[in-house]
Design an enzyme around this catalytic site. Structure first.
Site, PDB file in Angstrom:
ATOM      1  N   HIS A 122     -59.710  29.099 -14.805  1.00  0.00           N
ATOM      2  CA  HIS A 122     -61.083  29.017 -14.298  1.00  0.00           C
ATOM      3  C   HIS A 122     -61.907  28.256 -15.345  1.00  0.00           C
ATOM      4  CE1 HIS A 122     -65.131  30.611 -13.325  1.00  0.00           C
ATOM      5  NE2 HIS A 122     -64.646  30.950 -12.145  1.00  0.00           N
ATOM      6  N   ASP A 198     -57.498  36.341 -19.642  1.00  0.00           N
ATOM      7  CA  ASP A 198     -58.572  36.385 -18.650  1.00  0.00           C
ATOM      8  C   ASP A 198     -58.070  37.258 -17.495  1.00  0.00           C
ATOM      9  OD1 ASP A 198     -60.341  36.054 -16.609  1.00  0.00           O
ATOM     10  OD2 ASP A 198     -60.318  33.865 -16.614  1.00  0.00           O
ATOM     11  N   GLN A 201     -59.262  38.476 -12.436  1.00  0.00           N
ATOM     12  CA  GLN A 201     -58.713  38.639 -11.083  1.00  0.00           C
ATOM     13  C   GLN A 201     -57.653  39.728 -11.020  1.00  0.00           C
ATOM     14  OE1 GLN A 201     -59.738  37.342  -8.304  1.00  0.00           O
ATOM     15  NE2 GLN A 201     -61.092  35.712  -9.039  1.00  0.00           N
ATOM     16  N   LYS A 224     -66.487  42.009  -9.532  1.00  0.00           N
ATOM     17  CA  LYS A 224     -65.293  41.749  -8.724  1.00  0.00           C
ATOM     18  C   LYS A 224     -64.493  43.020  -8.486  1.00  0.00           C
ATOM     19  CE  LYS A 224     -64.572  37.099 -10.566  1.00  0.00           C
ATOM     20  NZ  LYS A 224     -64.978  36.092  -9.586  1.00  0.00           N
ATOM     21  N   CYS A 366     -64.262  26.714  -9.009  1.00  0.00           N
ATOM     22  CA  CYS A 366     -64.457  26.652 -10.463  1.00  0.00           C
ATOM     23  C   CYS A 366     -63.145  26.416 -11.202  1.00  0.00           C
ATOM     24  CB  CYS A 366     -65.128  27.912 -11.003  1.00  0.00           C
ATOM     25  SG  CYS A 366     -66.693  28.275 -10.247  1.00  0.00           S
TER      26      CYS A 366
HETATM   27  C1  LIG Z   1     -59.979  33.922 -13.219  1.00  0.00           C
HETATM   28  C2  LIG Z   1     -61.459  34.010 -13.416  1.00  0.00           C
HETATM   29  N1  LIG Z   1     -61.966  33.974 -14.656  1.00  0.00           N
HETATM   30  C3  LIG Z   1     -63.280  34.051 -14.890  1.00  0.00           C
HETATM   31  C4  LIG Z   1     -64.189  34.171 -13.871  1.00  0.00           C
HETATM   32  C5  LIG Z   1     -65.647  34.221 -14.193  1.00  0.00           C
HETATM   33  O1  LIG Z   1     -66.197  35.397 -13.755  1.00  0.00           O
HETATM   34  P1  LIG Z   1     -67.782  35.609 -13.817  1.00  0.00           P
HETATM   35  O2  LIG Z   1     -68.365  34.520 -12.979  1.00  0.00           O
HETATM   36  O3  LIG Z   1     -67.979  36.955 -13.232  1.00  0.00           O
HETATM   37  O4  LIG Z   1     -68.187  35.523 -15.228  1.00  0.00           O
HETATM   38  C6  LIG Z   1     -63.721  34.214 -12.562  1.00  0.00           C
HETATM   39  C7  LIG Z   1     -64.673  34.313 -11.432  1.00  0.00           C
HETATM   40  O5  LIG Z   1     -64.569  33.637 -10.426  1.00  0.00           O
HETATM   41  C8  LIG Z   1     -62.329  34.132 -12.329  1.00  0.00           C
HETATM   42  O6  LIG Z   1     -61.828  34.150 -11.085  1.00  0.00           O
END
Ligand SMILES: Cc1ncc(COP(=O)(O)O)c(C=O)c1O
Lengths: 409, 147
Positions: A122, A198, A201, A224, A366
């Protein structure tokens, strides 16, 4: 017990209908809906217990501080952390990832030091490192993908050789791929790297045990996983968090301040400058209690069955008209279904689905570098969670059929 | 919710399936400008050749949804052969139709005919799609500024 009818009843927003037909929410990889338990916990706390934390000496303030710290403990237990002090509250996963990338780079990394990422990250786990690469002269290396959307680990030892940091996603928000976290962590540690996962998900959808994972840090977002927006978590091993400098200075994060200097409070307060998201922390505490009451293993099981049903239904009904990205094997993927439908643009597909109250995401999710690699400018993404059922999938399939009427294919 | 037939008018689908003036122009003498919609990833490259204050050639490349692609296609038809002043007026007129700009830019009595572009009027009822419809036009504005 996994009682789907009861679970669906717990989510007021899913009970709504729009212009006479039910809402089919298939965008939980983006953000999740909230159960009554979370909404009520935040409302109750706001109405009965709201007060400043960590600052004032009256009983109400002490009780609010206890509630905030109790939420930290609930989250620590939820991910099997060694101690609540390993749980740092942030705004979201993005802040958690930045906190580490910026702090660690400025503190520890020099010109030419290597940070390893993957092609399925992401933007939140790419851009902070690119910013640091520009500022510190860090080199970024990439773990590539196989054709079926897994990480290609065949050259891993070369890629991580000499790396200072390896930072990768536990589960792709585009492909649904669940990565072999423990294996990558172990091999990265053997190469001498500090490892960030990270887990944005994965934490909402499967059992998380930070001790079994073996990583040095993980990042995830409350919104989430049935919690409110505005709160996220950085979990870290105590020795790592001790070495990591704070990103923001201010109240709550200090031990002492003089005109010419300051000293930091111990972890986790060191990272929580200013008044934190108090009500949101209470909400996230209620969310992990709710998730635990159902059971993360049960949730994962439900999503595996539903994902299989969705893969089968969509391929049976649309054959070669639909191309679903990511691994086929249900053990290796979560309930994130990114697809191309005929030659329709995802934005148009999403518009047609919206007509039937089917909420999906269309776009690059993203993850633009990944999209370029899989040669899709955009995809439609339907993502599943504990509250989705086979009926939701059927409505999605029916709604896709109506594309015929409009685009006359 | 307004019906999808307001959005996906036949002429729009026709421009989507058979985009006009697609391709590239040699730069220089033409100039090229990239535009993209970060929300959905639509991308456009616009090539504009201005000679003696007239847009004598215009081509587009890129990819995107039916609305952004058809809007770009119709725009090239409407803009080709126009003077710079006429092109500016068209841009403002179109943005006004998309309800993102006031009408005051137009000189009285000088509202240019939009032709096929009128078909995009229905987009206004679908606010998330307005960005798609104006992508090509914003890119054109940039191109004309640097022309
Ligand atoms: C794999 C992953 N990392 C990071 C994020 C970033 O999350 P946030 O927008 O809640 O900071 C997301 C959100 O879409 C994600 O899917």
């Amino acid at each position: 017990m996994f009682d789907l009818a009861r679970i669906r009843n717990d989510f007021p927003h899913l009970q709504r209908s729009l212009e006479g037909s039910p809402v089919v929410y298939l965008d939980s990889a983006n953000t999740s809906q909230k159960p009554t338990a979370v909404i009520e916990a935040m409302k109750h706390f706001t109405e009965h217990s709201y007060a400043p934390i960590n600052r004032s000496a009256y009983r109400m303030a002490a009780a609010a501080t206890d509630a905030y710290e109790n939420a930290r403990t609930l989250i620590a237990n939820f991910i099997n952390a060694g101690s609540p002090d390993e749980v740092v509250f942030t705004k979201n996963a993005t802040e958690s990832l930045n906190l580490f990338a910026q702090g660690w780079s400025r503190q520890r990394l020099q010109q030419g030091d290597v940070v390893v990422l993957t092609h399925m990250e992401h933007h939140a786990n790419i851009v902070p490192w690119q910013m640091m690469a520009a500022e510190r002269g860090i080199e970024i290396r990439w773990i590539p993908l196989t054709d079926d959307g897994q990480l290609d680990l065949s050259d891993l030892d070369n890629i991580i050789d000499g790396a200072s940091v390896v930072s990768f996603t536990a589960m792709s928000n585009v492909l649904g791929t669940m990565n072999p976290v423990r294996e990558i962590v172990d091999r990265s540690h053997a190469a001498g790297a500090t490892v960030m996962v990270d887990a944005c998900q994965s934490v909402p959808h499967a059992v998380t045990d930070v001790q079994a994972m073996g990583a040095d840090l993980i990042a995830f977002s409350g919104h989430k996983m049935l919690g409110p927006s505005g709160i996220g978590v950085l979990w870290g091993r105590p020795d790592i968090l001790d070495q990591l400098p704070p990103l923001m200075g201010g109240g709550n994060m200090i031990d002492d301040v003089r005109l010419d200097t300051f000293s930091c409070a111990p972890v986790p307060a060191k990272f929580e400058a200013g008044t934190p998201p108090i009500i949101e922390a209470i909400g996230l505490g209620a969310a992990v209690e709710y998730l635990s009451s159902i059971g993360m293993a049960e949730i994962r099981q439900h999503e595996m069955e539903l994902t299989q049903y969705a893969l089968d239904t969509l391929t049976e009904r649309f054959g070669s008209d639909i191309v679903i990205h990511g691994p086929r094997n249900i053990e290796e993927r979560g309930g994130v279904l990114s697809f191309a439908f005929r030659d329709l643009h995802p934005h148009d597909v999403s518009q047609i689905l919206d007509e039937k109250n089917v909420c999906v995401r269309a776009g690059h999710h993203c993850a633009k570098p990944l999209m370029r690699i899989i040669e899709a400018h955009a995809t439609v993404r339907a993502s599943l969670y504990l509250y989705n059922d086979t009926n939701d999938v059927d409505i999605l399939a029916d709604a896709l059929t109506s594309a015929d009427d409009i685009f006359g294919l | 919710m307004p019906g999808l037939e307001d959005l996906y008018r036949e002429i729009i689908l026709d421009h989507y399936r058979n985009p006009r003036n697609r391709g590239e122009l040699e730069t220089p003498p033409a100039i090229s400008v990239d535009g993209h919609n970060p929300l959905c990833g639509d991308e456009i490259t616009l090539y504009v050749l201005v000679e003696d204050g007239v847009v004598s050639e215009i081509k587009t490349n890129g990819q995107g949804c039916s609305i952004s692609q058809s809007s770009a296609s119709m725009m090239t038809q409407a803009i080709r052969g126009r003077t710079l002043a006429e092109a500016e007026a068209l841009i403002h007129h179109f943005k006004h139709m998309m309800s993102i700009e006031d009408h005051h830019h137009d000189e009285p009595g000088e509202a240019p005919a939009l032709g096929d572009l009128e078909a995009l009027q229905g987009v206004v009822k679908f606010p998330v799609r307005i960005k798609c419809a104006v992508l090509a036009w914003n890119t054109l504005s940039q191109a004309l500024e640097s022309a």
